[in-house]
Design a protein around this motif. Structure first.
Motif, PDB file in Angstrom:
ATOM      1  N   SER B  36       1.137  -1.249   0.063  1.00  0.00           N
ATOM      2  CA  SER B  36      -0.039  -0.007   0.157  1.00  0.00           C
ATOM      3  C   SER B  36       0.861   1.245   0.002  1.00  0.00           C
ATOM      4  N   TYR B  37       0.805   1.910  -0.948  1.00  0.00           N
ATOM      5  CA  TYR B  37       1.739   3.127  -1.068  1.00  0.00           C
ATOM      6  C   TYR B  37       0.823   4.602  -0.824  1.00  0.00           C
ATOM      7  N   THR B  38       1.307   5.164  -0.015  1.00  0.00           N
ATOM      8  CA  THR B  38       0.599   6.597   0.096  1.00  0.00           C
ATOM      9  C   THR B  38       1.658   7.545   0.337  1.00  0.00           C
ATOM     10  N   LYS B  39       1.113   8.820   0.227  1.00  0.00           N
ATOM     11  CA  LYS B  39       2.394  10.014   0.602  1.00  0.00           C
ATOM     12  C   LYS B  39       2.546   9.911   2.092  1.00  0.00           C
ATOM     13  N   VAL B  40       1.752   9.473   2.932  1.00  0.00           N
ATOM     14  CA  VAL B  40       2.043   9.421   4.271  1.00  0.00           C
ATOM     15  C   VAL B  40       2.886   8.021   4.568  1.00  0.00           C
ATOM     16  N   GLU B  41       2.408   7.005   4.252  1.00  0.00           N
ATOM     17  CA  GLU B  41       3.121   5.806   4.834  1.00  0.00           C
ATOM     18  C   GLU B  41       3.020   4.734   3.563  1.00  0.00           C
ATOM     19  N   ASN B  42       4.331   3.877   3.625  1.00  0.00           N
ATOM     20  CA  ASN B  42       4.174   2.799   2.573  1.00  0.00           C
ATOM     21  C   ASN B  42       4.186   1.590   3.626  1.00  0.00           C
ATOM     22  N   ILE B  43       3.093   0.580   3.368  1.00  0.00           N
ATOM     23  CA  ILE B  43       3.052  -0.657   4.200  1.00  0.00           C
ATOM     24  C   ILE B  43       3.104  -1.847   2.975  1.00  0.00           C
ATOM     25  N   LYS B  44       3.910  -2.679   3.669  1.00  0.00           N
ATOM     26  CA  LYS B  44       4.111  -3.860   2.978  1.00  0.00           C
ATOM     27  C   LYS B  44       4.059  -5.105   3.836  1.00  0.00           C
ATOM     28  N   ALA B  45       3.486  -6.229   3.267  1.00  0.00           N
ATOM     29  CA  ALA B  45       3.171  -7.328   4.144  1.00  0.00           C
ATOM     30  C   ALA B  45       3.402  -8.588   3.161  1.00  0.00           C
ATOM     31  N   VAL B  46       4.042  -9.757   4.023  1.00  0.00           N
ATOM     32  CA  VAL B  46       4.178 -11.028   3.430  1.00  0.00           C
ATOM     33  C   VAL B  46       3.728 -12.275   3.837  1.00  0.00           C
ATOM     34  N   GLU B  73       6.365  -5.342   8.758  1.00  0.00           N
ATOM     35  CA  GLU B  73       7.531  -4.810   9.384  1.00  0.00           C
ATOM     36  C   GLU B  73       7.345  -4.267  10.821  1.00  0.00           C
ATOM     37  N   LYS B  74       6.013  -3.601  10.870  1.00  0.00           N
ATOM     38  CA  LYS B  74       5.572  -3.153  12.426  1.00  0.00           C
ATOM     39  C   LYS B  74       4.483  -3.768  12.845  1.00  0.00           C
ATOM     40  N   SER B  75       4.799  -4.408  14.130  1.00  0.00           N
ATOM     41  CA  SER B  75       3.709  -5.299  14.693  1.00  0.00           C
ATOM     42  C   SER B  75       2.474  -4.351  15.042  1.00  0.00           C
ATOM     43  N   LEU B  76       2.321  -3.189  15.089  1.00  0.00           N
ATOM     44  CA  LEU B  76       1.242  -2.385  15.495  1.00  0.00           C
ATOM     45  C   LEU B  76       0.375  -2.691  14.234  1.00  0.00           C
ATOM     46  N   MET B  77       0.945  -2.140  12.914  1.00  0.00           N
ATOM     47  CA  MET B  77       0.401  -2.351  11.809  1.00  0.00           C
ATOM     48  C   MET B  77      -0.371  -3.952  11.615  1.00  0.00           C
ATOM     49  N   GLU B  78       0.427  -4.843  12.052  1.00  0.00           N
ATOM     50  CA  GLU B  78      -0.067  -6.266  11.920  1.00  0.00           C
ATOM     51  C   GLU B  78      -1.417  -6.520  12.671  1.00  0.00           C
ATOM     52  N   GLU B  79      -1.246  -5.739  13.984  1.00  0.00           N
ATOM     53  CA  GLU B  79      -2.337  -5.987  14.857  1.00  0.00           C
ATOM     54  C   GLU B  79      -3.665  -5.177  14.438  1.00  0.00           C
ATOM     55  N   HIS B  80      -3.316  -4.086  13.694  1.00  0.00           N
ATOM     56  CA  HIS B  80      -4.672  -3.345  13.190  1.00  0.00           C
ATOM     57  C   HIS B  80      -5.169  -4.057  12.009  1.00  0.00           C
TER      58      HIS B  80
END
Lengths: 140, 182
Positions: B36-46, B73-80
């Motif tokens: 997920s690419y945005t100006k604010v944050e790039n998120i990647k998961a595998v 990469e971020k466990s908080l993101m994984e939780e959300h």
């Protein structure tokens, strides 16, 4: 002078404590791995998730469980080792993705191992991530 | 309940298949990545535990993945991701079922269209995308990418985080299918 001595003793005590903690961390890595919620064989796990009672095992999703099983296959992919454990079912195994740094050198097909990992659920295989090998001579 | 039946049926078919070389191919450690690419944050998961079955004679293909097996990469993101967006406890799996159109099992390299549906967060959506198929030593490797929209699967992103999650999510897949041999 007395005050200085007291401070000196405190510093020495802190130093010794620090040294002991560092030693513990180095020589007892198992000490800091989470305790398993539940311990069972790969056969029992696959039996349960393949039966009508599969939902009864859902309470262990995201929990650390310990599995004993025979190694069917060792895969190395994307710099990561995964072990497939046999559970007496053709085509359905316990798939354990190992943590980096685990010593896989002694692991061969047919060997019985004890593995601790986070249970994620079940597709064709029962899937566990962040797995570590348990040494047989340690008390768990 | 239906998902469990689907897999049980597949397993049953796989287990009883015995005449000559099996037409069924299995993938156990398929890789699915999303971005997920945005100006604010790039998120990647595998997810490295996508599992699937492919029948080279009927051209049917089915792939499943446990949503809680996506690693961030971020466990908080994984939780959300699991608790708020996908609601993994309610909808634990991502399921694809479809057909590889005009698939030729004998070719070493081919690009084809896959047509089918993807079910996520309780919502089924028809999708069609390209796949590159390589046949090497009896292993079929399927690679490709596609884009899916978060809105299409009724995934609710809180207004506060709407700038952090892209409308269109890019998905890369790489699955190796090996012949099922007893």
């Amino acid at each position: 002078m007395r005050y200085f001595k007291k401070k000196y003793h405190i510093v020495v005590l802190m130093g010794i404590t620090f040294f002991l903690v560092i030693t513990l961390i180095q020589f007892l890595p198992e000490f800091f791995t989470p305790q398993a919620t539940y311990s069972l064989s790969s056969k029992e796990l696959l039996n349960t998730v393949q039966s009508d009672q599969y939902q009864s095992f859902n309470k262990y999703i995201e929990k650390v469980i310990q599995i004993e099983g025979t190694v069917k296959k060792i895969n190395f992919k994307n710099d990561t080792y995964s072990l497939l454990l046999d559970g007496g079912f053709t085509g359905s195994y316990v798939l354990c993705e190992m943590q980096t740094g685990q010593d896989i050198d002694d692991i061969v097909k047919g060997k019985t191992v004890q593995i601790k990992g986070v249970y994620k659920g079940y597709l064709m295989d029962a899937i566990l991530l962040n797995c570590v090998l348990i040494e047989n001579d340690e008390d768990e | 309940m239906k998902m469990n039946k689907t897999i049980t049926i597949f397993l049953f078919i796989v287990a009883i298949s015995s005449t000559g070389r099996s037409q069924r191919y299995i993938s156990r450690q398929g890789q699915i990545e999303f971005f997920s690419y945005t100006k604010v944050e790039n998120i990647k998961a595998v997810n490295n535990q996508a599992q699937g079955v492919m029948d080279i004679s009927t051209q049917d293909i089915a792939v499943q993945m446990l949503m809680n097996a996506f690693v961030f990469e971020k466990s908080l993101m994984e939780e959300h991701f699991n608790e708020s967006y996908i609601e993994s406890e309610l909808y634990p799996k991502g399921i694809f079922e479809g057909k590889i159109l005009e698939f030729d099992p004998k070719q070493d390299q081919q690009t084809r269209k896959i047509k089918g549906f993807f079910e996520l967060h309780g919502v089924k959506k028809d999708i069609e995308f390209k796949v590159s198929i390589t046949n090497s030593n009896g292993t079929y490797t399927l690679k490709g990418d596609l884009q899916l929209s978060v809105k299409d699967f009724e995934i609710k992103v809180p207004a506060l985080l709407s700038l952090n999650i892209a409308d269109a999510i890019t998905i890369n897949f790489n699955l190796e299918f090996e012949s099922y041999e007893n």
